[in-house]
Write a protein that holds these residues in place. Structure first.
Motif, PDB file in Angstrom:
ATOM      1  N   GLU A  69       0.832  -1.212   0.000  1.00  0.00           N
ATOM      2  CA  GLU A  69       0.000   0.000   0.000  1.00  0.00           C
ATOM      3  C   GLU A  69       0.862   1.257   0.000  1.00  0.00           C
ATOM      4  O   GLU A  69       0.562   2.229  -0.698  1.00  0.00           O
ATOM      5  N   ARG A  73       1.290   4.144  -3.115  1.00  0.00           N
ATOM      6  CA  ARG A  73       1.097   5.570  -2.924  1.00  0.00           C
ATOM      7  C   ARG A  73       2.382   6.367  -3.117  1.00  0.00           C
ATOM      8  O   ARG A  73       2.412   7.566  -2.862  1.00  0.00           O
ATOM      9  N   TRP A 122      -1.326   2.730   8.988  1.00  0.00           N
ATOM     10  CA  TRP A 122      -1.997   1.908   7.971  1.00  0.00           C
ATOM     11  C   TRP A 122      -3.269   1.326   8.555  1.00  0.00           C
ATOM     12  O   TRP A 122      -3.314   0.971   9.749  1.00  0.00           O
ATOM     13  N   ASP A 125     -10.766   2.460   6.637  1.00  0.00           N
ATOM     14  CA  ASP A 125     -11.512   3.616   7.149  1.00  0.00           C
ATOM     15  C   ASP A 125     -12.815   3.134   7.788  1.00  0.00           C
ATOM     16  O   ASP A 125     -13.041   1.939   7.949  1.00  0.00           O
ATOM     17  N   GLY A 130     -10.580   0.107   1.940  1.00  0.00           N
ATOM     18  CA  GLY A 130      -9.147   0.284   2.131  1.00  0.00           C
ATOM     19  C   GLY A 130      -8.391  -0.827   1.431  1.00  0.00           C
ATOM     20  O   GLY A 130      -8.925  -1.502   0.567  1.00  0.00           O
ATOM     21  N   TRP A 132      -5.554   1.864   3.485  1.00  0.00           N
ATOM     22  CA  TRP A 132      -4.937   3.148   3.199  1.00  0.00           C
ATOM     23  C   TRP A 132      -3.666   3.238   4.036  1.00  0.00           C
ATOM     24  O   TRP A 132      -3.456   2.466   4.972  1.00  0.00           O
ATOM     25  N   GLY A 169     -11.416   7.996   4.410  1.00  0.00           N
ATOM     26  CA  GLY A 169     -10.122   8.403   3.871  1.00  0.00           C
ATOM     27  C   GLY A 169      -9.590   9.608   4.611  1.00  0.00           C
ATOM     28  O   GLY A 169      -9.419   9.593   5.823  1.00  0.00           O
ATOM     29  N   ASP A 170      -9.358  10.685   3.894  1.00  0.00           N
ATOM     30  CA  ASP A 170      -8.785  11.886   4.492  1.00  0.00           C
ATOM     31  C   ASP A 170      -9.834  12.941   4.817  1.00  0.00           C
ATOM     32  O   ASP A 170      -9.522  14.123   4.959  1.00  0.00           O
ATOM     33  N   HIS A 201     -16.301   8.372  -2.248  1.00  0.00           N
ATOM     34  CA  HIS A 201     -14.858   8.554  -2.385  1.00  0.00           C
ATOM     35  C   HIS A 201     -14.404   7.895  -3.680  1.00  0.00           C
ATOM     36  O   HIS A 201     -14.602   6.684  -3.868  1.00  0.00           O
ATOM     37  N   PRO A 203     -10.905   7.803  -5.472  1.00  0.00           N
ATOM     38  CA  PRO A 203      -9.479   8.138  -5.578  1.00  0.00           C
ATOM     39  C   PRO A 203      -9.011   8.155  -7.027  1.00  0.00           C
ATOM     40  O   PRO A 203      -9.623   7.542  -7.913  1.00  0.00           O
ATOM     41  N   HIS A 209     -14.208   2.708  -3.206  1.00  0.00           N
ATOM     42  CA  HIS A 209     -14.424   2.729  -1.773  1.00  0.00           C
ATOM     43  C   HIS A 209     -15.921   2.772  -1.511  1.00  0.00           C
ATOM     44  O   HIS A 209     -16.673   3.397  -2.268  1.00  0.00           O
ATOM     45  N   ASP A 238      -5.040  11.209   1.706  1.00  0.00           N
ATOM     46  CA  ASP A 238      -5.454   9.997   0.996  1.00  0.00           C
ATOM     47  C   ASP A 238      -5.542  10.270  -0.500  1.00  0.00           C
ATOM     48  O   ASP A 238      -6.260  11.145  -0.887  1.00  0.00           O
TER      49      ASP A 238
END
Length: 238
Positions: A69, A73, A122, A125, A130, A132, A169-170, A201, A203, A209, A238
């Motif tokens: 993960e 990222r 790590w 959510d 996830g 994440w 997430g964020d 969400h 991404p 998600h 995120d």
């Protein structure tokens, strides 16, 4: 009854092959055949390797997921040194969250090595989606300290007041009054749909998600963390 052969002959394939041939003894073989036969017997009779304990295997699988993960990222999962690499290890676990940490001497070309630290939080959510991973200061070694550093002050105050808080997430969805419903800051990867009361969400990497349903009035607060790589700049988490 013939006397047993000296060990100096038995243990030496060349000497044993020569002795068997000179004395016309049964079982005559060349030194190559004797060597191969002994290797095969040793292989067959070798003790079976003991698999690592279940707990250790589970830990290795978890570390592999964490590394994947972080790399996905754009983050680092090891500290490269002149005399070996230091890899992430599990420093702390709590409520399905994991703090991965590494500490070692990083090589900088011809310059002297410098002490370096890496820390990541790590986990999934609140929707169970996830996983994440976010980068936190290298001095952080516990889940509690990572959450303390990541959580915006506004969210902490809301929890102290007993207000409901959910996270995707964020983004934090903080309980508020009807007049402020749907307000706040939402990153581009999140979409609030007031008719269905779902926070969606999406991404940039295309992973799906689960939508987060929020039946009460909420306002949104964005979370920030250190960007991946060797920087102290903060950005979307995120």
């Amino acid at each position: 009854m013939a006397a047993p052969l000296p060990l100096t002959i038995v243990r030496n394939p060349v000497a044993l092959a020569t002795h068997l041939a000179e004395h016309q003894m049964p079982g005559q073989r060349s030194k190559t055949a004797i060597t191969l036969l002994r290797r095969e017997r040793a292989r067959r009779n070798a003790p079976m390797s003991t698999p690592p304990p279940l707990r250790e295997r589970a830990r290795e699988r978890l570390l592999k997921r964490i590394d994947q993960e972080i790399e996905h990222r754009g983050g680092e999962t090891l500290i490269e040194g002149n005399f070996g690499n230091t890899y992430l290890e599990i420093s702390d676990r709590r409520d399905r969250l994991v703090l991965a940490h590494a500490e070692g001497w990083r090589a900088y070309g011809k310059q002297s090595a410098r002490r370096s630290r890496l820390s990541y939080l790590w986990g999934p959510d609140d929707t169970g989606s996830g996983p994440w991973a976010v980068r936190v200061p290298g001095t952080v070694t516990t889940v509690a300290d990572a959450l303390e550093w990541l959580t915006p002050t506004e969210v902490k105050k809301a929890r102290d007041k007993g207000l409901r808080v959910r996270r995707q997430g964020d983004v934090y969805a903080v309980e508020t009054t009807p007049a402020h419903d749907g307000k706040g800051v939402l990153p581009d990867s999140h979409d609030w749909r007031p008719k269905t009361r779902h926070l969606v969400h999406q991404p940039e990497d295309g992973r799906r998600h689960r939508p987060l349903r929020l039946p009460w009035p909420v306002r949104f607060v964005a979370q920030t963390a250190y960007e991946m790589g060797r920087t102290n700049t903060r950005g979307d988490a995120d």
